[in-house]
Design a protein around this motif. Structure first.
Motif, PDB file in Angstrom:
ATOM      1  N   LEU A 251     -23.949  42.663 -31.722  1.00 18.61           N
ATOM      2  CA  LEU A 251     -23.197  42.057 -32.820  1.00 18.61           C
ATOM      3  C   LEU A 251     -22.023  41.235 -32.288  1.00 18.61           C
ATOM      4  N   VAL A 252     -21.312  41.771 -31.305  1.00 23.79           N
ATOM      5  CA  VAL A 252     -20.214  41.010 -30.703  1.00 23.79           C
ATOM      6  C   VAL A 252     -20.743  39.714 -30.097  1.00 23.79           C
ATOM      7  N   ASP A 253     -21.866  39.800 -29.403  1.00 22.11           N
ATOM      8  CA  ASP A 253     -22.455  38.596 -28.816  1.00 22.11           C
ATOM      9  C   ASP A 253     -22.871  37.601 -29.893  1.00 22.11           C
ATOM     10  N   ALA A 254     -23.399  38.106 -31.002  1.00 17.27           N
ATOM     11  CA  ALA A 254     -23.805  37.229 -32.101  1.00 17.27           C
ATOM     12  C   ALA A 254     -22.594  36.526 -32.711  1.00 17.27           C
ATOM     13  N   VAL A 255     -21.494  37.246 -32.866  1.00 19.96           N
ATOM     14  CA  VAL A 255     -20.266  36.642 -33.387  1.00 19.96           C
ATOM     15  C   VAL A 255     -19.802  35.527 -32.454  1.00 19.96           C
ATOM     16  N   ALA A 256     -19.864  35.795 -31.143  1.00 12.94           N
ATOM     17  CA  ALA A 256     -19.461  34.777 -30.171  1.00 12.94           C
ATOM     18  C   ALA A 256     -20.354  33.539 -30.272  1.00 12.94           C
ATOM     19  N   LEU A 257     -21.655  33.724 -30.438  1.00 14.99           N
ATOM     20  CA  LEU A 257     -22.575  32.597 -30.573  1.00 14.99           C
ATOM     21  C   LEU A 257     -22.263  31.780 -31.826  1.00 14.99           C
ATOM     22  N   LEU A 258     -22.018  32.454 -32.945  1.00  8.44           N
ATOM     23  CA  LEU A 258     -21.713  31.753 -34.189  1.00  8.44           C
ATOM     24  C   LEU A 258     -20.386  31.002 -34.081  1.00  8.44           C
ATOM     25  N   ALA A 259     -19.397  31.638 -33.454  1.00 11.16           N
ATOM     26  CA  ALA A 259     -18.098  30.981 -33.287  1.00 11.16           C
ATOM     27  C   ALA A 259     -18.233  29.737 -32.412  1.00 11.16           C
ATOM     28  N   ALA A 260     -19.009  29.846 -31.344  1.00 15.30           N
ATOM     29  CA  ALA A 260     -19.214  28.702 -30.456  1.00 15.30           C
ATOM     30  C   ALA A 260     -19.935  27.560 -31.172  1.00 15.30           C
ATOM     31  N   ASP A 261     -20.702  27.923 -32.202  1.00 15.44           N
ATOM     32  CA  ASP A 261     -21.448  26.924 -32.976  1.00 15.44           C
ATOM     33  C   ASP A 261     -20.619  26.351 -34.119  1.00 15.44           C
ATOM     34  N   GLY A 262     -19.358  26.771 -34.203  1.00 20.70           N
ATOM     35  CA  GLY A 262     -18.462  26.210 -35.205  1.00 20.70           C
ATOM     36  C   GLY A 262     -18.356  26.994 -36.486  1.00 20.70           C
ATOM     37  N   SER A 263     -18.969  28.177 -36.553  1.00 16.93           N
ATOM     38  CA  SER A 263     -18.906  28.972 -37.782  1.00 16.93           C
ATOM     39  C   SER A 263     -17.532  29.617 -37.926  1.00 16.93           C
ATOM     40  N   ASP A 264     -16.974  29.552 -39.112  1.00 17.62           N
ATOM     41  CA  ASP A 264     -15.677  30.171 -39.390  1.00 17.62           C
ATOM     42  C   ASP A 264     -15.926  31.566 -39.946  1.00 17.62           C
ATOM     43  N   LEU A 265     -16.014  32.552 -39.063  1.00 11.11           N
ATOM     44  CA  LEU A 265     -16.351  33.918 -39.485  1.00 11.11           C
ATOM     45  C   LEU A 265     -15.379  34.911 -38.881  1.00 11.11           C
ATOM     46  N   HIS A 266     -15.381  36.108 -39.460  1.00 13.96           N
ATOM     47  CA  HIS A 266     -14.556  37.206 -38.960  1.00 13.96           C
ATOM     48  C   HIS A 266     -15.345  38.500 -39.123  1.00 13.96           C
ATOM     49  N   LEU A 267     -15.280  39.355 -38.103  1.00 15.04           N
ATOM     50  CA  LEU A 267     -15.989  40.635 -38.115  1.00 15.04           C
ATOM     51  C   LEU A 267     -15.014  41.772 -38.348  1.00 15.04           C
ATOM     52  N   ASP A 268     -15.287  42.602 -39.369  1.00  8.98           N
ATOM     53  CA  ASP A 268     -14.570  43.847 -39.603  1.00  8.98           C
ATOM     54  C   ASP A 268     -15.437  44.987 -39.083  1.00  8.98           C
ATOM     55  N   LEU A 269     -15.001  45.642 -38.017  1.00  8.57           N
ATOM     56  CA  LEU A 269     -15.767  46.715 -37.395  1.00  8.57           C
ATOM     57  C   LEU A 269     -15.075  48.042 -37.702  1.00  8.57           C
ATOM     58  N   VAL A 270     -15.750  48.889 -38.468  1.00 10.98           N
ATOM     59  CA  VAL A 270     -15.174  50.162 -38.926  1.00 10.98           C
ATOM     60  C   VAL A 270     -15.846  51.311 -38.188  1.00 10.98           C
TER      61      VAL A 270
END
Length: 427
Positions: A251-270
């Motif tokens: 999931l962390v790697d996926a967030v990094a891929l999306l961010a590198a692709d310009g996606s404006d996202l944020h992950l809340d990890l509980v």
């Protein structure tokens, strides 16, 4: 000192089928912050009229507790631990004051002598309390130490036991197959949380597992009504112990891929767990520290709020190197009930709830690129999210409502607590 009145409060459930049923629930640890499904289950049974006594073999270590615990009427007994063989003989002598143990079947005595002394002592303590309080049946959660103790105690009293098998107690490399086979064969009934688990147990253990049946973990859909508050754009959430089987490194790697692709996202990890330091280092190395919030463990109402406000929930479960895996994560069902679209993997029982393209999206386990693509689809397509959420809520109402699941479990327990013959005929 008089025992508290544990008569359940009347509710919209069809109270009555459990009248006269007195069950001892044997758990390794109660309450446990991550095991909300046990609390939901006990509440559901109490609403149907069952009288329950909870036995906890270990003292709780969690410092936070869910508000739903206050709605459980059952008293909790913390069973003393005594690791010496001499303690087992003392406990047996104490029980002999209540029961004529001269009629104890030879096999039961042999089992007690062969057991770990601590397990034997706790089993005798459970048997003593069960006898004194008039319990008619014992039910354990997880096929490990709780079922060991329930099986021994039930043998001493000449009553039946059942247990619920989950995941770690089936799949982990530490599981002793022969021990589990004995428990499966001796139980009057066994339930497990997915059809996948049923198939695995029957294939692995043959006739010993012939009577295993599936009862899903249920949700109180009054508490998990579909959320109406606006969702936060670009917000991804994930909930669970920070351990390998949850797939949070992917999931962390996926967030990094999306961010590198310009996606404006944020992950809340509980959640919390042994993998936290590794995950924090991975987040920092990927340059997405500003896009990930580690919330730690949160009470159930706070978790519900995080999930309800998210645009998508990710549950990228994988098979652990130690064989451990998730059964059917409760948080997936909670998100589906709340109307939060889900992205997960086809591990164990997950495809029974997440139907790809209908109630959520499924990606191959361990594939961060596929996970990123699926999350991106939901984040970028509001219409897709709504369609998945609609399908998910309908499925949860049909299959995972605790009013339905507690009725099925009640049927199992009633049959199992009556007689061995009736229990087999109900299987």
């Amino acid at each position: 000192m008089p025992r508290p009145d544990t008569t359940p409060t009347p509710s919209p459930f069809d109270v009555g089928p459990g009248a006269g049923l007195r069950v001892g629930y044997v758990t390794k640890m109660y309450p446990r912050f991550s095991e909300t499904f046990i609390v939901n289950e006990i509440r559901g049974l109490e609403r149907r009229g069952a009288r329950i006594e909870i036995f906890s073999l270990r003292a709780p270590v969690d410092t936070r507790f869910h508000a739903a615990l206050a709605q459980v009427a059952a008293p909790v007994r913390y069973v003393p631990r005594a690791p010496r063989a001499s303690d087992a003989w003392a406990a047996l002598a104490a029980l002999h004051d209540r029961l004529d143990l001269r009629e104890l079947p030879a096999g039961v005595l042999a089992d007690l002598l062969a057991a770990d002394p601590e397990d034997a002592v706790q089993a005798l303590e459970v048997a003593t309390v069960a006898h004194d309080t008039g319990l008619t049946h014992l039910h354990a959660h997880f096929g490990s130490v709780a079922t060991t103790v329930a099986r021994l105690a039930a043998g001493v009293l000449g009553i039946g036991y059942t247990f619920t098998a989950h995941a770690k107690d089936i799949f982990h490399e530490s599981v002793d197959p022969e021990d589990l086979r004995v428990k499966l064969a001796g139980a009057r009934a066994v339930v497990t949380v997915s059809d996948h688990n049923v198939a695995h147990l029957r294939e692995t253990f043959g006739p010993a597992a012939a009577g295993v049946r599936r009862v899903y973990n249920g949700l109180d859909l009054d508490e998990y009504a579909r959320a109406t508050a606006p969702r936060l754009p670009g917000r991804v959430c994930a909930v669970g112990r920070l351990v390998e089987k949850k797939g949070f490194t992917d999931l962390v790697d996926a967030v990094a891929l999306l961010a590198a692709d310009g996606s404006d996202l944020h992950l809340d990890l509980v959640g919390t767990g042994p993998q936290e330091a590794e995950l924090r280092e991975r987040v920092a190395a990927a340059g997405v520290a500003g896009r990930v919030t580690f919330h730690g463990p949160l009470p159930q109402d706070r978790v519900r709020d995080v999930v309800a406000r998210a645009a998508v929930l990710a549950a990228p479960c994988v098979l652990g190197t130690d064989g451990n895996r998730d059964g059917l994560p409760t948080v997936l069902l909670e998100a589906m009930a709340l109307g939060t679209p889900v992205v997960s993997t086809p591990v164990t029982g997950i495809p029974e709830a997440v139907h790809d393209g209908e109630t959520g999206l499924l990606v191959p386990p361990g594939d961060a690129a596929a996970l990123a693509a699926a999350l991106g689809r939901v984040l970028d397509d509001d219409g897709l999210g709504v369609r998945l959420a609609d399908g998910a809520r309908s499925l949860v109402e049909a299959e995972f409502d605790v009013a339905r699941t507690s009725r099925r479990l009640m049927e199992v327990l009633r049959a199992a607590s009556s007689s061995p013959a009736e229990a087999r005929s109900a299987a």
